[in-house]
Design an enzyme around this catalytic site. Sequence first.
Site, PDB file in Angstrom:
ATOM      1  N   HIS A  67       4.995  12.618   0.779  1.00 56.55           N
ATOM      2  CA  HIS A  67       5.226  13.733  -0.151  1.00 56.55           C
ATOM      3  C   HIS A  67       6.246  14.829   0.187  1.00 56.55           C
ATOM      4  O   HIS A  67       6.926  14.984  -0.845  1.00 56.55           O
ATOM      5  CB  HIS A  67       3.915  14.467  -0.122  1.00 56.55           C
TER       6      HIS A  67
ATOM      7  N   ASP B 245       4.669  21.364  -3.995  1.00 58.87           N
ATOM      8  CA  ASP B 245       3.987  19.759  -4.402  1.00 58.87           C
ATOM      9  C   ASP B 245       2.993  20.328  -5.266  1.00 58.87           C
ATOM     10  O   ASP B 245       2.288  21.192  -5.475  1.00 58.87           O
ATOM     11  CB  ASP B 245       3.309  19.336  -3.074  1.00 58.87           C
TER      12      ASP B 245
ATOM     13  N   TRP C  47      11.205  -2.819   9.646  1.00 58.17           N
ATOM     14  CA  TRP C  47      11.991  -2.015   8.641  1.00 58.17           C
ATOM     15  C   TRP C  47      12.872  -2.648   7.871  1.00 58.17           C
ATOM     16  O   TRP C  47      13.831  -3.503   8.396  1.00 58.17           O
ATOM     17  CB  TRP C  47      12.590  -0.813   9.304  1.00 58.17           C
TER      18      TRP C  47
ATOM     19  N   HIS D   8       2.269  -2.919  -3.084  1.00 57.67           N
ATOM     20  CA  HIS D   8       1.246  -2.355  -3.106  1.00 57.67           C
ATOM     21  C   HIS D   8       1.390  -1.416  -4.512  1.00 57.67           C
ATOM     22  O   HIS D   8       0.346  -0.750  -4.900  1.00 57.67           O
ATOM     23  CB  HIS D   8       0.947  -1.384  -1.885  1.00 57.67           C
TER      24      HIS D   8
ATOM     25  N   ASP E  27      -2.590   6.127  -6.891  1.00 56.84           N
ATOM     26  CA  ASP E  27      -1.999   5.707  -8.374  1.00 56.84           C
ATOM     27  C   ASP E  27      -1.841   4.309  -8.231  1.00 56.84           C
ATOM     28  O   ASP E  27      -1.452   3.778  -9.428  1.00 56.84           O
ATOM     29  CB  ASP E  27      -0.704   6.642  -8.622  1.00 56.84           C
ATOM     30  N   GLN E  28      -1.957   3.504  -7.001  1.00 53.24           N
ATOM     31  CA  GLN E  28      -1.537   2.316  -7.171  1.00 53.24           C
ATOM     32  C   GLN E  28      -2.314   1.342  -8.196  1.00 53.24           C
ATOM     33  O   GLN E  28      -1.449   0.399  -8.889  1.00 53.24           O
ATOM     34  CB  GLN E  28      -1.416   1.633  -5.668  1.00 53.24           C
TER      35      GLN E  28
END
Length: 467
Positions: free
Chosen positions: A37, A138, A347, A365, A389-390
């Site tokens: 976030h 946010d 990574w 995902h 929200d995936q």
Amino acid sequence: MFTLTRLRNWYSGVKVAPVINGEKQHVAVLAFPFGTHAAPLLSLVRRIAAEAPNVQFAFFSTSQANAKLFPGSSNHDEFLPNIKHYNIQDGLPENHVPSGNPLEPIILFINAMQINYKNVMDAVAAATGKNFTCLVTDAFFWFGADLAEEMNAKWVPLWTAGPHSLLTHVYTDLIRDNYVKEDHVEKNFDFLPGFPELRACDLPEMIIDDDIKGPFGTMLHKMGLQLPRATAVAINSFDTVHKPIGNELKSRFKLLLNVGPFILTTPQSMVPDEHGCIAWLNQQENLSVVYISFGSIVVPPPHELTALAEALEECGFPFIWAFRGNPESLPNGFVERTKTQGKIVAWAPQFEILKHPSIGVCLTHSGWNSVLDCIVGGVPMISRPFFGDQRLNARMLEGVWEIGLGLDNGVLTKESTMNVLKSTMSTEKGKIMRDKILKLKESALEAVETNGTSAINFNTLIQIVTS
Ligand SMILES: *[C@@H]1O[C@H](CO)[C@@H](O)[C@H](O)[C@H]1NC(C)=O
Ligand SMILES: *[C@@H]1O[C@H](CO)[C@@H](O)[C@H](O)[C@H]1NC(C)=O
Ligand SMILES: *[C@@H]1O[C@H](CO)[C@@H](O)[C@H](O)[C@H]1NC(C)=O
């Protein structure tokens, strides 16, 4: 890509002369210190601050989160001296003994955040002698509406996920009033304006499940009720991504500003290509490689990792797997056997990889940032959603945009994974998905060009925040 180096050059006057004065303006930025976030909020604010060097920005978050975003010892941002950061308390009681529940720090933070932000903001306003003229927060921070009103300031919340999940929060009461458990197991939510394709099983947590009265559920519910009071709601998306939902949100808010994809509109820090992914991709054929990443938070359970590894080995597609777990949980000998077929890296420079012509599909995902990366890369997706929200994004990919496929029962089994891999990589269906995502990519690129909708919205946002 819009890099931080470019931002620095821009700020030092190489690119444009700043046009805004703004000595009186003081912008408070309130970041949610968990998950992914705070970083996109800082990127957004850096882009704004670069254009308004006389405007002061105060960035508020926990010391832990700030330490990650601002690694230096100074309390100024290393790129932009008009951004200062301040620590707020994390909400943990003194001598707190963690229970081991990963949600506990988030809940304790939420319970105390309203007062914790206010205290430090008041102290900073007093110490600088400058009241806040705008609060950029946010979107979770529903209390921004009252706080801004009290301070006689503007309120500009940023929603970091996609527009359709935002709509479910704005329409939470409508969903709760119309949802009938027995009817809606399989049936679509045909009562939901802008999103009749939605099903109960696609919803983010805490809309209709048992946790709606908990701190997180309450925060999301209040957010949906308060956002219509915002001066403008900013979102990491672009106008043409899905017009029915965009129009629905516009009808609820004073102003909706699609200012994304952030990967193209806000400064990004480069992920170094330590494992030579791009050089390796250069040796692969076009549209032949599977890229796999489940984001930075979740690792699929061991039996799913095994199923995926077996499916990859049996299909034989070249792959890059950004693997955040313990390699021991992969099947015995898999890493050794697939040494030339694939690359397993901790990574990966995701966006650079997705832009590479060798990538044929992304197993993801379906977090919103990854969905946008794939859209801009023009890469169809296979979804293995986990939380938030995936599932909703996965539903959009498969059922609305038709640029992705789901797995049987939403989980990785060997057979189901092989089926969707083959389907996206080697069939007409895969080609149609690729054509559709390339169209979406084009409209994303148009949005960020000069005079594109996201570019114009960004200018509007800068004006609102800094004037
Ligand atoms: C800041 O706000 C307070 C409370 O609204 C007000 O009393 C004070 O005069 C303001 N200070 C400045 C410098 O505008
Ligand atoms: C692979 O894709 C790139 C970029 O689209 C293109 O320039 C190149 O000609 C392609 N190579 C082959 C062998 O088709
Ligand atoms: C953007 O719009 C302005 C005003 O309409 C116009 O003068 C300018 O040529 C446009 N720029 C581009 C790159 O289209």
